[in-house]
Design a protein around this motif. Structure first.
Motif, mmCIF file in Angstrom:
data_model
loop_
_atom_site.group_PDB
_atom_site.id
_atom_site.type_symbol
_atom_site.label_atom_id
_atom_site.label_comp_id
_atom_site.label_asym_id
_atom_site.label_seq_id
_atom_site.Cartn_x
_atom_site.Cartn_y
_atom_site.Cartn_z
ATOM 1 N N LEU A 16 92.103 64.446 82.957
ATOM 2 C CA LEU A 16 91.777 65.535 83.799
ATOM 3 C C LEU A 16 91.589 64.532 85.327
ATOM 4 C CD1 LEU A 16 88.821 68.559 84.028
ATOM 5 C CD2 LEU A 16 88.862 66.907 85.600
ATOM 6 N N GLU A 17 92.057 64.827 85.664
ATOM 7 C CA GLU A 17 91.025 64.001 87.247
ATOM 8 C C GLU A 17 90.674 64.378 88.003
ATOM 9 O OE1 GLU A 17 95.037 61.979 89.530
ATOM 10 O OE2 GLU A 17 96.495 63.403 87.769
ATOM 11 N N PHE A 18 89.521 63.416 88.428
ATOM 12 C CA PHE A 18 88.290 64.633 89.458
ATOM 13 C C PHE A 18 88.523 63.646 90.734
ATOM 14 C CE2 PHE A 18 83.877 64.794 89.522
ATOM 15 C CZ PHE A 18 83.881 65.882 89.276
ATOM 16 N N TYR A 19 88.749 64.803 91.433
ATOM 17 C CA TYR A 19 88.038 63.999 93.023
ATOM 18 C C TYR A 19 86.998 64.314 93.827
ATOM 19 C CZ TYR A 19 93.142 63.164 93.960
ATOM 20 O OH TYR A 19 94.406 62.794 92.782
ATOM 21 N N PHE A 20 86.269 63.245 94.085
ATOM 22 C CA PHE A 20 84.685 63.695 94.399
ATOM 23 C C PHE A 20 84.276 62.576 95.473
ATOM 24 C CE2 PHE A 20 84.585 60.205 91.397
ATOM 25 C CZ PHE A 20 83.531 59.318 92.047
ATOM 26 N N ASP A 21 82.939 62.899 96.270
ATOM 27 C CA ASP A 21 82.429 62.367 97.280
ATOM 28 C C ASP A 21 80.916 62.736 96.608
ATOM 29 O OD1 ASP A 21 80.601 61.645 99.128
ATOM 30 O OD2 ASP A 21 82.055 62.045 100.213
ATOM 31 N N TYR A 22 80.266 61.568 96.472
ATOM 32 C CA TYR A 22 78.646 61.594 95.625
ATOM 33 C C TYR A 22 77.886 62.719 96.901
ATOM 34 C CZ TYR A 22 79.991 57.459 92.954
ATOM 35 O OH TYR A 22 80.312 56.150 91.885
ATOM 36 N N ARG A 23 78.252 62.922 98.110
ATOM 37 C CA ARG A 23 77.087 63.522 98.728
ATOM 38 C C ARG A 23 77.700 65.162 98.220
ATOM 39 N NH1 ARG A 23 79.275 60.114 103.773
ATOM 40 N NH2 ARG A 23 80.945 59.988 102.467
ATOM 41 N N SER A 24 78.246 65.221 97.514
ATOM 42 C CA SER A 24 78.692 66.446 96.646
ATOM 43 C C SER A 24 77.623 67.211 95.767
ATOM 44 C CB SER A 24 79.945 67.003 96.505
ATOM 45 O OG SER A 24 79.998 68.426 96.271
ATOM 46 N N PRO A 25 76.613 67.939 96.100
ATOM 47 C CA PRO A 25 75.677 68.151 94.518
ATOM 48 C C PRO A 25 76.764 69.432 93.321
ATOM 49 C CG PRO A 25 75.264 69.421 96.734
ATOM 50 C CD PRO A 25 76.383 68.257 96.559
ATOM 51 N N TYR A 26 77.874 69.928 94.393
ATOM 52 C CA TYR A 26 78.880 70.045 93.553
ATOM 53 C C TYR A 26 79.822 69.518 92.556
ATOM 54 C CZ TYR A 26 77.588 74.466 95.536
ATOM 55 O OH TYR A 26 76.403 75.960 95.663
ATOM 56 N N GLY A 178 88.446 69.667 99.386
ATOM 57 C CA GLY A 178 87.368 69.464 99.424
ATOM 58 C C GLY A 178 86.763 69.323 98.081
ATOM 59 N N VAL A 179 85.838 68.637 97.569
ATOM 60 C CA VAL A 179 85.558 68.841 96.629
ATOM 61 C C VAL A 179 84.330 69.493 96.051
ATOM 62 C CG1 VAL A 179 86.189 66.109 97.026
ATOM 63 C CG2 VAL A 179 83.790 66.888 97.032
ATOM 64 N N PRO A 180 83.888 69.377 94.029
ATOM 65 C CA PRO A 180 85.344 68.767 94.068
ATOM 66 C C PRO A 180 86.495 69.721 93.314
ATOM 67 C CG PRO A 180 83.398 69.919 92.163
ATOM 68 C CD PRO A 180 83.596 70.544 93.794
ATOM 69 N N THR A 181 87.370 68.552 93.376
ATOM 70 C CA THR A 181 89.164 68.803 93.632
ATOM 71 C C THR A 181 88.889 68.463 91.807
ATOM 72 O OG1 THR A 181 89.437 69.251 95.601
ATOM 73 C CG2 THR A 181 90.963 68.710 93.202
ATOM 74 N N LEU A 182 90.054 69.476 91.445
ATOM 75 C CA LEU A 182 90.152 68.593 89.566
ATOM 76 C C LEU A 182 91.834 69.389 89.885
ATOM 77 C CD1 LEU A 182 87.611 70.268 89.630
ATOM 78 C CD2 LEU A 182 87.450 68.895 87.420
ATOM 79 N N PHE A 183 92.375 67.962 88.909
ATOM 80 C CA PHE A 183 94.440 68.490 88.818
ATOM 81 C C PHE A 183 94.318 67.715 87.001
ATOM 82 C CE2 PHE A 183 94.437 67.227 93.130
ATOM 83 C CZ PHE A 183 95.709 68.154 93.786
ATOM 84 N N VAL A 184 95.130 68.856 86.513
ATOM 85 C CA VAL A 184 95.457 68.622 84.890
ATOM 86 C C VAL A 184 97.379 68.388 85.524
ATOM 87 C CG1 VAL A 184 95.750 69.282 82.754
ATOM 88 C CG2 VAL A 184 94.082 69.427 84.350
ATOM 89 N N GLY A 185 97.652 67.184 85.392
ATOM 90 C CA GLY A 185 98.925 67.687 86.216
ATOM 91 C C GLY A 185 99.097 68.228 86.916
ATOM 92 N N ASP A 186 99.915 68.686 87.732
ATOM 93 C CA ASP A 186 100.275 69.091 89.375
ATOM 94 C C ASP A 186 99.641 70.226 88.950
ATOM 95 O OD1 ASP A 186 102.045 66.974 89.734
ATOM 96 O OD2 ASP A 186 103.176 68.307 88.850
ATOM 97 N N GLU A 187 98.312 71.165 88.196
ATOM 98 C CA GLU A 187 97.531 72.142 88.690
ATOM 99 C C GLU A 187 96.357 71.660 89.133
ATOM 100 O OE1 GLU A 187 98.491 76.239 88.234
ATOM 101 O OE2 GLU A 187 99.548 75.218 88.240
ATOM 102 N N MET A 188 95.951 72.109 90.359
ATOM 103 C CA MET A 188 94.946 71.593 90.991
ATOM 104 C C MET A 188 94.003 72.977 90.708
ATOM 105 S SD MET A 188 94.460 71.283 95.200
ATOM 106 C CE MET A 188 94.185 72.639 95.420
ATOM 107 N N PHE A 189 92.291 72.422 90.656
ATOM 108 C CA PHE A 189 91.205 73.253 90.994
ATOM 109 C C PHE A 189 90.013 72.931 91.562
ATOM 110 C CE2 PHE A 189 93.097 73.243 86.012
ATOM 111 C CZ PHE A 189 94.304 74.854 86.084
ATOM 112 N N PHE A 190 90.054 73.975 92.413
ATOM 113 C CA PHE A 190 88.826 73.082 93.477
ATOM 114 C C PHE A 190 87.234 73.799 93.124
ATOM 115 C CE2 PHE A 190 86.233 74.559 96.324
ATOM 116 C CZ PHE A 190 85.641 73.465 97.277
#
Length: 206
Positions: A16-26, A178-190
């Motif tokens: 699972l690829e986890f895209y984030f910024d620390y400023r984001s509480p979510y 935006g963040v958090p954005t998650l990828f499993v393979g090419d499938e994206m979840f926001f």
């Protein structure tokens, strides 16, 4: 030397690829639950403001006052639901969050990025620790096994900034807005509220 952006082939479907910024509480809330999933996590720090500019998004919780008020209530509900401590750093508005992201990318070249991510998220959103200077950030990461002197020397360099810009551009190229954005393979979840979809997809991909 800059670390190249990784190709998708480097990550199997069980990652699972986890895209984030620390400023984001979510992002903090989402990570508290992602950590419980039986999956390898690949972390991708990014500069949220830069990402939004690149893709034409706007921070509506800041530009819309009623939404901003609601978000504070919503965050409290999620924290209770997850049973996690959500305690924004009292100096959050004065902390150079880009430095935290650069430090994380440099830490990933020196050791396990996951360890740095946990330490900084905890210091920013759970148990506040000094984060105002490069020395503060290096000292924090030094307590979890990183070379504090090397981190302090490198986190504010043009090379570290280039890494962050490259990481943000890569996120934009994949469709993140935006963040958090998650990828499993090419499938994206926001979003923190899509984790049930992530779990379902992981179960189907296993």
């Amino acid at each position: 030397m800059q670390r190249p952006v990784v190709s998708l082939e480097e990550f199997p479907m069980s990652t699972l690829e986890f895209y984030f910024d620390y400023r984001s509480p979510y992002s903090y809330l989402a990570l508290s639950q992602v950590r419980k999933m039986d999956v390898e996590i690949a972390f991708h720090p990014l500069e949220l403001g830069d990402l939004m500019v690149r893709v034409g998004n706007v921070p509506t919780s800041l530009t819309c006052e009623p939404k901003g008020r609601y978000v504070m209530t919503d965050l409290g509900r999620w924290a209770v639901h997850y049973g996690v401590n959500l305690n924004r750093h009292p100096l959050a508005s004065e902390i150079d969050a880009s430095r935290l992201l650069r430090a994380t990318l440099v830490a990933g070249q020196l050791g396990p990025m996951s360890t740095a991510v946990d330490a900084i998220f905890d210091a920013f959103w759970s148990v506040p620790a000094p984060l105002s200077t490069a020395a503060d950030v290096a000292a924090l990461l030094g307590t979890v096994g990183f070379d504090a002197d090397e981190l302090e020397k490198r986190m504010d360099t043009p090379a570290a900034q280039a890494l962050l810009e490259q990481a943000t551009a890569e996120a934009a190229s994949r469709g993140a807005f935006g963040v958090p954005t998650l990828f499993v393979g090419d499938e994206m979840f926001f979003g923190n509220d899509r984790l049930n979809f992530v779990q379902d997809y992981l179960a189907g991909a296993a």
